[in-house]
Design an enzyme around this catalytic site. Structure first.
Site, PDB file in Angstrom:
ATOM      1  N   GLU A 340       3.869   0.729  20.737  1.00 52.35           N
ATOM      2  CA  GLU A 340       4.666   1.314  21.801  1.00 52.35           C
ATOM      3  C   GLU A 340       5.813   0.396  22.190  1.00 52.35           C
ATOM      4  O   GLU A 340       5.600  -0.792  22.453  1.00 52.35           O
ATOM      5  CB  GLU A 340       3.809   1.571  23.047  1.00 52.35           C
ATOM      6  N   CYS A 341       6.995   0.920  22.258  1.00 52.72           N
ATOM      7  CA  CYS A 341       8.162   0.261  22.832  1.00 52.72           C
ATOM      8  C   CYS A 341       8.358  -1.146  22.262  1.00 52.72           C
ATOM      9  O   CYS A 341       8.821  -1.301  21.144  1.00 52.72           O
ATOM     10  CB  CYS A 341       8.057   0.249  24.358  1.00 52.72           C
ATOM     11  N   GLY A 342       7.981  -2.196  22.984  1.00 50.97           N
ATOM     12  CA  GLY A 342       8.152  -3.547  22.477  1.00 50.97           C
ATOM     13  C   GLY A 342       7.409  -3.772  21.180  1.00 50.97           C
ATOM     14  O   GLY A 342       7.903  -4.456  20.269  1.00 50.97           O
ATOM     15  N   LEU A 345       9.428  -2.246  18.468  1.00 54.10           N
ATOM     16  CA  LEU A 345      10.558  -3.101  18.088  1.00 54.10           C
ATOM     17  C   LEU A 345      10.108  -4.268  17.212  1.00 54.10           C
ATOM     18  O   LEU A 345      10.824  -4.686  16.291  1.00 54.10           O
ATOM     19  CB  LEU A 345      11.258  -3.627  19.341  1.00 54.10           C
ATOM     20  N   GLY A 438       6.753   4.115  18.317  1.00 52.49           N
ATOM     21  CA  GLY A 438       7.958   4.615  18.976  1.00 52.49           C
ATOM     22  C   GLY A 438       8.071   4.064  20.381  1.00 52.49           C
ATOM     23  O   GLY A 438       7.229   3.285  20.843  1.00 52.49           O
TER      24      GLY A 438
END
Length: 483
Positions: A340-342, A345, A438
């Protein structure tokens, strides 16, 4: 079953009114008195609960009426309050501010109404005096459920406070429980996703201790405690009436499954309730640090890479080549992974840090993560799966949340994200057989089946490993084979 659950919700007229500061000050003051406390945050906030945890030494929870129905919300409050004398719920934004800024849905007001919790309204009096009276009156008259039963005045001089208290109580059916004088600027410091984390604020414990000492002089702690004890008994109906978690029943008999969870300064955006549900469904959580450790725990059957601030640690994450290689190999070997998110990335080929420098990351995904000048996507979304994934079949729907300044060249298109208020939508989520990644954050109690499906995939992968001789099966009744 209905039980007495002393509780208060601290709300405000808007953001920046001092909710977190006053919540932490009250928690610290009551803790010094020896009270057993629990804390919660309204809405999908990760950082404010970190401050609660810093004060109390235990995890804080989230109560969110967008993610859950009424009975689930009441159950989560009741369970999180077990064994404590007092529960404090910190509101979000302005008291009535909900979805899209135009709805009371998912607001602090809705949480208070659903849980029948007495509300103490924090009123920031900076630049005002008598004008606070009609402001408070307006909030009380607008409120349908009439939960506002107390007021705390923030940024008030000791000389002015007695007169304001008299004015309010003479003109309104509400009690004033004290005041907070104006503190030095920057008591709690901020950055692009909100407040800085507690460990980043110098001398925070000393500041909180001083705040608690001040509150003992200026806030009616005993009066607030009496108000909390007057809250109605908390009843969670429906499937929760017997005190059981309906999400755990179907999997309670299955063997333990081990899930590695990235958790350190770079990855620390997690909902406590997600961990609770995973554990109740049979998961043993193995925490590890992508910053400091050298590899993903070998005994892991699944992998979760949560959100956080990887952009602040670009160099450190990149220089830990052994961990980057371990994460990539684990995912390429087939371990089920949610990112998720971080965490999403971190799986990219490169990530731009705050200064604009790019760093190699795990390289599971081909794209690059980069900074944008403003929030890329913000707020609640409803996700619809366009294809089968680790969380469920095509067509499954999930409540979720996005909040990020960084973006990606490879956002994916396996899901459709739709704003619950308005017509905006966009494709999102990279979906592979064993990977779902994502920007959206999931709250598992919003769709308990998703957590069950993920752990089911982890169990299946473990069986594959056992058949391949890579893992020894656990004997019936034996503890998990963890190092």
């Amino acid at each position: 079953m209905a039980e007495n659950t002393p509780r208060l919700l601290l709300a405000a007229m808007g953001s920046g009114s001092g909710k977190t500061l006053i919540t932490c000050g009250l928690l610290a003051a009551w803790k010094e008195q020896g009270k057993k406390l629990s804390a919660f945050k309204c809405g999908p906030d990760y950082i404010d609960p970190m401050f609660h945890r810093t004060v109390l030494g235990v995890e804080s929870g989230n109560l969110d009426s967008f993610f859950t129905d009424k009975d689930t919300l009441r159950f989560l409050l009741k369970r999180g309050a077990e064994g404590t004398e007092l529960s404090i719920i910190e509101g979000v934004m302005g008291y009535f501010d909900g979805l899209g800024g135009i709805s009371e849905r998912a607001s602090s007001y809705e949480v208070a109404a659903w849980t029948e919790t007495p509300v103490v309204l924090i009123v920031n009096c900076r630049g005002m005096s008598r004008s606070v009276v009609p402001l408070i009156r307006g909030f009380m008259e607008y409120e349908g459920e009439k939960q506002i039963q107390g007021v705390i005045l923030n940024e008030v001089s000791p000389m002015l406070y007695p007169r304001l208290k008299s004015l309010i109580e003479e003109n309104l059916p509400v009690k004033v429980y004290g005041y907070v004088p104006r503190l030095s600027e920057g008591f709690l410091e901020s950055r692009h996703l909100g407040l800085k984390r507690p460990e980043e604020i110098a001398n925070l414990q000393e500041r909180l201790k001083a705040l608690a000492e001040s509150f003992r002089e200026t806030v009616d702690l005993q009066g607030l405690l009496a108000l909390a004890k007057a809250a109605p008994a908390l009843y969670a109906g429906g499937a929760f009436a017997a005190g059981t978690n309906p999400g755990s029943v179907s999997l309670s008999h299955r063997e333990t499954v081990r899930v590695a969870v990235a958790r350190d300064s770079a990855f620390d955006f997690y909902y406590r309730e997600n961990f609770y549900l995973l554990e109740e469904l049979g998961a043993k959580l193995l925490y590890f640090s992508p910053l400091k450790d050298r590899e993903v725990p070998k005994e892991a059957d699944g992998l979760i890479l949560g959100g956080g601030y990887p952009e602040l640690y670009g160099r450190e994450l990149s220089e830990n080549e052994a961990m980057r290689k371990s994460v990539k190999e684990a995912i390429e070997n087939g371990i089920p992974c949610l990112a998720e998110c971080g965490g999403f990335l971190y799986l990219h080929k490169t990530l731009e840090d705050e200064s604009g420098e790019e760093w190699p990351m795990a390289g599971v995904l081909p794209g690059r993560g980069f900074r944008t000048p403003k929030l890329s996507r913000f707020g609640y979304v409803t996700l619809t799966a366009g294809e089968d994934s680790l969380l469920g079949d095509a067509g499954s729907r999930f409540p979720a949340h996005e909040f990020h300044y960084w973006d990606s060249t490879e956002n994916g298109n396996a899901f459709l994200a739709e704003k619950p208020e308005g017509k905006r939508s966009w494709p999102c989520m990279v979906n592979r057989k064993n990977l779902l990644a994502g920007f959206p954050h999931f709250y598992y109690y919003g769709n308990r089946t998703a957590a069950e499906n993920f752990l089911s995939a982890c169990r299946k992968w473990r069986k594959v490993q056992e058949r391949a001789g890579e893992r020894q099966p656990d004997l019936p009744g034996s503890p998990p084979q963890c190092e």
